[in-house]
Design an enzyme around this catalytic site. Structure first.
Site, short mmCIF file in Angstrom:
data_model
loop_
_atom_site.label_atom_id
_atom_site.label_comp_id
_atom_site.label_asym_id
_atom_site.label_seq_id
_atom_site.Cartn_x
_atom_site.Cartn_y
_atom_site.Cartn_z
N GLU A 4 31.30 -49.02 -31.84
CA GLU A 4 29.90 -48.59 -31.92
C GLU A 4 29.17 -49.34 -33.03
O GLU A 4 28.03 -49.75 -32.87
CB GLU A 4 29.83 -47.08 -32.19
CG GLU A 4 30.45 -46.25 -31.09
CD GLU A 4 30.54 -44.79 -31.50
OE1 GLU A 4 31.54 -44.42 -32.14
OE2 GLU A 4 29.61 -44.05 -31.22
N GLY A 70 34.12 -34.21 -28.15
CA GLY A 70 34.77 -33.58 -27.00
C GLY A 70 33.89 -32.43 -26.52
O GLY A 70 33.51 -31.56 -27.31
N MET A 184 34.59 -34.45 -35.72
CA MET A 184 35.31 -34.33 -36.98
C MET A 184 34.49 -34.69 -38.22
O MET A 184 35.05 -34.79 -39.30
CB MET A 184 36.59 -35.20 -36.90
CG MET A 184 37.47 -34.83 -35.71
SD MET A 184 38.93 -35.88 -35.51
CE MET A 184 39.90 -35.43 -36.92
N GLU A 185 33.19 -34.91 -38.08
CA GLU A 185 32.41 -35.40 -39.24
C GLU A 185 31.01 -34.79 -39.42
O GLU A 185 30.45 -34.87 -40.52
CB GLU A 185 32.23 -36.94 -39.17
CG GLU A 185 33.51 -37.73 -39.19
CD GLU A 185 34.17 -37.86 -37.83
OE1 GLU A 185 33.48 -37.63 -36.80
OE2 GLU A 185 35.37 -38.18 -37.77
N ASP A 208 35.12 -36.88 -23.80
CA ASP A 208 36.24 -36.16 -23.18
C ASP A 208 35.88 -34.68 -23.17
O ASP A 208 34.88 -34.28 -23.74
CB ASP A 208 37.52 -36.41 -23.99
CG ASP A 208 37.37 -35.98 -25.44
OD1 ASP A 208 37.65 -34.82 -25.75
OD2 ASP A 208 36.92 -36.82 -26.27
N1 ADE Z 1 35.82 -36.83 -30.87
C1 ADE Z 1 35.83 -37.18 -29.55
N2 ADE Z 1 36.56 -36.32 -28.84
C2 ADE Z 1 37.06 -35.41 -29.70
C3 ADE Z 1 37.91 -34.30 -29.58
N3 ADE Z 1 38.41 -33.95 -28.38
N4 ADE Z 1 38.22 -33.60 -30.69
C4 ADE Z 1 37.72 -33.96 -31.89
N5 ADE Z 1 36.92 -35.01 -32.08
C5 ADE Z 1 36.59 -35.73 -31.00
#
Ligand code: ADE
Length: 244
Positions: A4, A70, A184-185, A208
Site C-alpha cells: 500500500e 477483517g 490491529m492499529e 477477509d
Molecule cells: N487485518 C486484516 N484482516 C485482519 C484480521 N482478520 N484480524 C486482524 N487484523 C486484520
C-alpha cells in the site's frame, strides 16, 4: 503494508527518506500538500510509537490511516471499505478495576474519528468505489469474487491478534455487535491523536472475514485490491477536499 505504501509513494514526486525510531518516514508533497508517509508497523505498540513520532518529531497537523481489516458486520464483504467513525480496543480488559474495554485514565472505551476529516475521506471512498474499472486491473473483480463493493461507516475495533478463526470471530461479533471490522492499529492511533489534539481519520479495505479462511490469498488481495484502493482513495482525498 508495504504494497500500500508503494502505491502512495507513487503519488509523491519528491519523497525523501528520514529514519526515526527504526522506521522509514517519507517526506514530500502530494497534490501540493506537505505530507509524511509511513508504515504504522503491525500491532498496537508499533502504531502508538509511529503516531507519536509523526506528531512529536515531524509536527504533522492531521493523520490519515489506510489499511486492511477483517470484516465482522453481517453485511460487510471482502472488497468493501470501512470508513471509521469510532475506535476501540477489543482486547483491553482492566476489570474489575475499570469497566471492560475502558482505557484507564480516560474514562471511555470508544474514541471518535475527526468528523470533518472523516467526511472528506468518505467522499474520497465514494469516488473510488464509483470508478472501480479505473482503480482495479482487468479480471481482479472476478478473481476475488467482489460483488459491487460498498462503504460502511461505524465502529472499528483493534487488538493485538490477527483474527483468523471462525470461533474467535463469533466471540467478537457477540461481545461487540456494532463492530464493522477488526484490525490491529486504529484505536492506538486514535488515542495518541486525542492526547495531542490532532485530527485523525481511518479507512480500511475488508481483506477477509476474520474467519477460518482469513489467511487465504491475503498478499494477492493486498497487491491487487487494497493497495489500489489506498492509492486512489488518498489521491481522491487530496483532489476533492479543501484541506489546507
Ligand atoms: N487485518 C486484516 N484482516 C485482519 C484480521 N482478520 N484480524 C486482524 N487484523 C486484520
Amino acid at each position: 503494508m508495504h504494497e500500500e505504501l508503494a502505491t502512495v509513494l507513487g503519488l509523491m514526486p519528491d519523497e525523501q527518506k528520514s529514519v526515526v525510531a527504526g522506521r522509514e518516514f517519507w517526506l514530500g508533497h502530494l497534490h501540493g500538500h506537505e505530507v509524511v508517509a509511513v508504515l504504522s508497523g503491525i500491532g498496537k505498540v508499533a502504531a502508538a510509537t509511529t503516531a507519536t513520532v509523526l506528531i512529536e518529531h515531524f509536527g504533522v497537523r492531521r493523520i490519515l490511516f489506510t489499511g486492511v481489516a477483517g470484516g465482522l458486520g453481517a453485511d460487510v464483504r471482502v472488497g468493501d471499505v470501512i470508513v471509521a467513525s469510532q475506535f476501540m480496543q477489543h482486547d483491553l480488559d482492566v476489570s474489575p478495576l475499570f469497566p471492560r474495554y475502558e482505557v484507564p485514565g480516560y474514562g471511555i472505551a470508544v474514541f471518535d474519528a475527526d468528523p470533518g476529516l472523516t467526511a472528506a475521506l468518505g467522499r474520497a471512498v465514494q469516488a473510488t468505489l464509483a470508478d472501480l474499472p479505473h482503480v482495479l486491473l482487468p479480471g481482479v473483480v472476478e478473481t476475488f469474487g467482489l460483488h459491487a463493493p460498498r462503504s460502511h461507516h461505524g465502529l472499528l475495533i483493534s487488538g493485538d491478534r490477527f483474527v483468523a478463526t471462525t470461533s474467535e470471530c463469533r466471540v467478537l461479533q457477540q461481545a461487540l455487535p456494532k463492530a464493522l471490522a477488526v484490525e490491529m492499529e486504529g484505536a492506538p492511533f486514535a488515542q495518541v491523536c486525542r492526547d495531542y489534539g490532532i485530527p485523525f481519520a481511518a479507512v480500511r479495505t475488508v481483506s477477509d472475514r476474520a474467519d477460518d479462511a482469513a489467511h487465504v490469498d491475503f498478499l494477492a488481495f493486498l497487491r491487487q485490491v487494497a493497495s489500489r484502493y489506498s492509492w486512489r482513495i488518498i489521491d481522491n482525498f487530496f483532489r476533492l477536499s479543501q484541506i489546507r
